[in-house]
Design an enzyme around this catalytic site. Structure first.
Site, PDB file in Angstrom:
ATOM      1  N   GLN A 106      -3.608  -3.810  -0.335  1.00  9.79           N
ATOM      2  CA  GLN A 106      -3.407  -2.363  -0.271  1.00  9.79           C
ATOM      3  C   GLN A 106      -3.012  -1.800  -1.623  1.00  9.79           C
ATOM      4  O   GLN A 106      -2.693  -2.528  -2.562  1.00  9.79           O
ATOM      5  CB  GLN A 106      -2.311  -2.041   0.743  1.00  9.79           C
ATOM      6  CG  GLN A 106      -0.966  -2.663   0.414  1.00  9.79           C
ATOM      7  CD  GLN A 106       0.074  -2.424   1.490  1.00  9.79           C
ATOM      8  OE1 GLN A 106       0.955  -1.576   1.313  1.00  9.79           O
ATOM      9  NE2 GLN A 106      -0.026  -3.154   2.591  1.00  9.79           N
ATOM     10  N   LYS A 123      -6.319  -3.184  10.745  1.00 12.13           N
ATOM     11  CA  LYS A 123      -6.204  -1.724  10.689  1.00 12.13           C
ATOM     12  C   LYS A 123      -7.367  -1.119   9.903  1.00 12.13           C
ATOM     13  O   LYS A 123      -8.171  -1.811   9.294  1.00 12.13           O
ATOM     14  CB  LYS A 123      -4.867  -1.330  10.052  1.00 12.13           C
ATOM     15  CG  LYS A 123      -3.648  -1.754  10.857  1.00 12.13           C
ATOM     16  CD  LYS A 123      -2.357  -1.309  10.183  1.00 12.13           C
ATOM     17  CE  LYS A 123      -1.134  -1.722  10.985  1.00 12.13           C
ATOM     18  NZ  LYS A 123       0.133  -1.298  10.324  1.00 12.13           N
ATOM     19  N   GLU A 147       6.885   1.724  -5.215  1.00 11.66           N
ATOM     20  CA  GLU A 147       7.891   0.931  -4.529  1.00 11.66           C
ATOM     21  C   GLU A 147       8.338  -0.250  -5.377  1.00 11.66           C
ATOM     22  O   GLU A 147       7.631  -0.705  -6.268  1.00 11.66           O
ATOM     23  CB  GLU A 147       7.372   0.438  -3.174  1.00 11.66           C
ATOM     24  CG  GLU A 147       6.155  -0.456  -3.237  1.00 11.66           C
ATOM     25  CD  GLU A 147       5.561  -0.739  -1.863  1.00 11.66           C
ATOM     26  OE1 GLU A 147       5.655   0.116  -0.965  1.00 11.66           O
ATOM     27  OE2 GLU A 147       4.971  -1.826  -1.698  1.00 11.66           O
ATOM     28  N   HIS A 206      -1.056   2.180  -3.036  1.00 10.75           N
ATOM     29  CA  HIS A 206      -0.468   3.458  -2.630  1.00 10.75           C
ATOM     30  C   HIS A 206      -0.953   4.553  -3.575  1.00 10.75           C
ATOM     31  O   HIS A 206      -0.992   4.354  -4.790  1.00 10.75           O
ATOM     32  CB  HIS A 206       1.055   3.374  -2.656  1.00 10.75           C
ATOM     33  CG  HIS A 206       1.597   2.274  -1.810  1.00 10.75           C
ATOM     34  ND1 HIS A 206       1.348   2.176  -0.460  1.00 10.75           N
ATOM     35  CD2 HIS A 206       2.354   1.195  -2.125  1.00 10.75           C
ATOM     36  CE1 HIS A 206       1.943   1.107   0.023  1.00 10.75           C
ATOM     37  NE2 HIS A 206       2.546   0.497  -0.964  1.00 10.75           N
ATOM     38  N   HIS A 226      -1.983  -4.798  -4.225  1.00  8.63           N
ATOM     39  CA  HIS A 226      -0.969  -5.811  -3.965  1.00  8.63           C
ATOM     40  C   HIS A 226      -0.994  -6.212  -2.493  1.00  8.63           C
ATOM     41  O   HIS A 226      -1.592  -5.526  -1.656  1.00  8.63           O
ATOM     42  CB  HIS A 226       0.430  -5.312  -4.341  1.00  8.63           C
ATOM     43  CG  HIS A 226       0.868  -4.099  -3.576  1.00  8.63           C
ATOM     44  ND1 HIS A 226       0.510  -2.819  -3.954  1.00  8.63           N
ATOM     45  CD2 HIS A 226       1.621  -3.953  -2.461  1.00  8.63           C
ATOM     46  CE1 HIS A 226       1.027  -1.947  -3.109  1.00  8.63           C
ATOM     47  NE2 HIS A 226       1.706  -2.615  -2.187  1.00  8.63           N
ATOM     48  N   LYS A 230       3.867   6.942  -3.213  1.00  4.70           N
ATOM     49  CA  LYS A 230       4.698   5.881  -2.663  1.00  4.70           C
ATOM     50  C   LYS A 230       4.865   4.721  -3.645  1.00  4.70           C
ATOM     51  O   LYS A 230       4.510   3.586  -3.334  1.00  4.70           O
ATOM     52  CB  LYS A 230       4.106   5.383  -1.348  1.00  4.70           C
ATOM     53  CG  LYS A 230       5.022   4.470  -0.538  1.00  4.70           C
ATOM     54  CD  LYS A 230       4.274   3.927   0.671  1.00  4.70           C
ATOM     55  CE  LYS A 230       5.127   2.930   1.434  1.00  4.70           C
ATOM     56  NZ  LYS A 230       4.381   2.290   2.526  1.00  4.70           N
ATOM     57  N   ARG A 253      -5.804   0.625   2.629  1.00  6.00           N
ATOM     58  CA  ARG A 253      -5.993  -0.811   2.889  1.00  6.00           C
ATOM     59  C   ARG A 253      -7.446  -1.218   2.687  1.00  6.00           C
ATOM     60  O   ARG A 253      -8.352  -0.409   2.868  1.00  6.00           O
ATOM     61  CB  ARG A 253      -5.571  -1.147   4.317  1.00  6.00           C
ATOM     62  CG  ARG A 253      -4.120  -0.852   4.635  1.00  6.00           C
ATOM     63  CD  ARG A 253      -3.795  -1.193   6.089  1.00  6.00           C
ATOM     64  NE  ARG A 253      -2.383  -0.956   6.403  1.00  6.00           N
ATOM     65  CZ  ARG A 253      -1.900   0.203   6.825  1.00  6.00           C
ATOM     66  NH1 ARG A 253      -2.717   1.221   6.997  1.00  6.00           N
ATOM     67  NH2 ARG A 253      -0.609   0.342   7.067  1.00  6.00           N
ATOM     68  N   SER A 261      -1.430  -6.456   4.450  1.00  5.89           N
ATOM     69  CA  SER A 261      -2.775  -6.122   3.998  1.00  5.89           C
ATOM     70  C   SER A 261      -2.879  -6.003   2.478  1.00  5.89           C
ATOM     71  O   SER A 261      -1.912  -5.678   1.787  1.00  5.89           O
ATOM     72  CB  SER A 261      -3.225  -4.797   4.622  1.00  5.89           C
ATOM     73  OG  SER A 261      -2.320  -3.762   4.327  1.00  5.89           O
TER      74      SER A 261
END
Length: 409
Positions: free
Chosen positions: A101, A288, A128, A103, A263, A126, A282, A99
């Protein structure tokens, strides 16, 4: 416990690659108790203490988390992160795009968790990092405004789903101040995200029909748009490919995804490390829940070419065979070691805990266990916990050997 092999778990998300076509599946097969099913998507391999798929000490039912102590975490890491690993290490194998999205940062994560605990299930941020194991495609960060404006002119279907006044203001802002540019970009993104889904789907059908009348090389923007529509027909996230930078990573290249930056991973295999959280906001390319309002408000609207976000790693401890990916956060860093056949490399003890996975080849690791220095087999897919300040030596077997190690100090 200073050193131990650990048993890890996979996640069968529908976007994953199937069976042994999945790098995550190939690595999971190192566990003789795991039977790889050709009809199952092996999307992720999780290494760590996250409760959704906690690792176990090898050959036992003891969770890794239960074996963590102040000594093997280090007093500093144990105190900062409540006696737990601060990171979750993964291997991802992507067949179908994830998706669009972002964070949340720590403050927003705490707020979302307090208000919507059934959707956002922890209060941690989050950030990453992703390092490509194979050729890897992703969308990261907003394109430069001049490039977005060019796409609005090149693809009339894209322009048609943006409010006309917003579009005109955006075009006028391309050469304005950074503050005004970000305001205009936010308004443009908001206009797209809030457009009626039926209108968006209709324009995407027109776009894809037009593009499909000609052949396009794999990896071009036109081919990507058609491919994304085949996976998520009529989804608003398809137009996001004209807003976000499309990047292709070679094995060993990495991207760091800070909080509040948009991203989406498109395809390929990678190792990924993140702060120990599962928070995702998202807005597209997904069936979702889409939290459009939160995403529109949380993004930084930083924009520009993506080349500066692609990392190749820096030599680690003056090594010629190990490279460090060191993001500007405290939870983790990653080291990639690639040894020629029969070569060895020794590493000083890291001041905090680490997890190491062998992603290609076979070899050995010399490390102390239960007070005795031992030589341990380190085959493809073997995963190890390495305690703080434990010195190790990696040795390749008869072929090239690659290992990735996530650590915190």
């Amino acid at each position: 416990m200073t050193f131990s092999r650990i048993a890890v778990k996979t996640q069968p998300y529908e976007w994953g690659r199937f069976g042994l076509n999945s790098k995550a599946g190939q690595l999971a097969a190192a566990d003789p108790s795991v039977v790889i099913d050709a009809k199952t998507p092996y999307a992720e391999l999780w290494m760590g203490t996250h409760p959704n798929a906690p690792s176990l000490l090898w050959g036992s039912s003891t969770p890794l988390k239960a074996a963590l102590t102040e000594a093997n975490l280090s007093p500093a890491v144990s105190a900062r992160f409540a006696g737990d690993l601060p990171f979750l290490f993964k291997v991802l194998s992507i067949e179908k795009a994830l998706s669009i999205q972002a964070h949340p940062d720590k403050k927003l994560a705490e707020s979302l968790f307090a208000r919507f605990p059934t959707v956002y299930k922890d209060s941690n941020h989050k950030p990453e990092m992703t390092v490509a194991l194979t050729d890897f495609e992703a969308l990261i960060g907003f394109r430069a405004l001049v490039e977005i404006n060019a796409n609005l002119l090149k693809y009339p279907e894209f322009a048609a789903v943006i409010d006309e006044t917003v579009r005109a203001h955006f075009a006028a802002s391309v050469n304005s101040s950074e503050v005004e540019q970000k305001k205009a970009l936010k308004a443009l993104f908001k206009s797209l995200m809030e457009r009626d889904a039926g209108i968006v789907a209709s324009q995407i059908r027109t776009l894809v029909t037009r593009l499909s009348s000609s052949a396009h090389a794999v990896g071009t923007t036109e081919e990507l748009l058609v491919r994304l529509d085949s996976q998520f027909p009529g989804d608003v996230g398809i137009f996001c490919a004209l807003l976000l930078n499309y990047v292709k990573l070679a094995p060993g290249e990495a991207i760091f995804l800070a909080a509040n930056e948009p991203h989406a991973y498109i395809s390929g295999d990678c190792v990924e490390c993140m702060a120990a959280s599962d928070n995702v906001v998202r807005s597209g390319l997904t069936p979702k829940f889409k939290d459009v309002n939160t995403l529109v408000e949380m993004l930084t609207y930083n924009n520009g070419p993506a080349e500066s976000q692609i990392l190749k790693g820096d030599p680690y401890q003056n090594s010629l065979t190990s490279f460090l990916y060191d993001p500007p956060i405290e939870e983790f860093s990653i080291v990639r070691t690639t040894l020629p056949a029969s070569a060895s490399e020794s590493f000083k003890g890291v001041e905090g805990p680490s997890i190491l996975i062998v992603t290609s080849g076979n070899g050995t690791i010399v490390a102390p266990q239960d007070g005795v220095v031992k030589t341990h087999d380190a085959g493809l897919g073997f995963v190890f916990f390495v305690g703080a300040n434990v010195e190790i030596t990696l040795t390749a077997g008869s072929e090239e050997f690659t290992a990735y190690r996530a650590y915190c100090v």
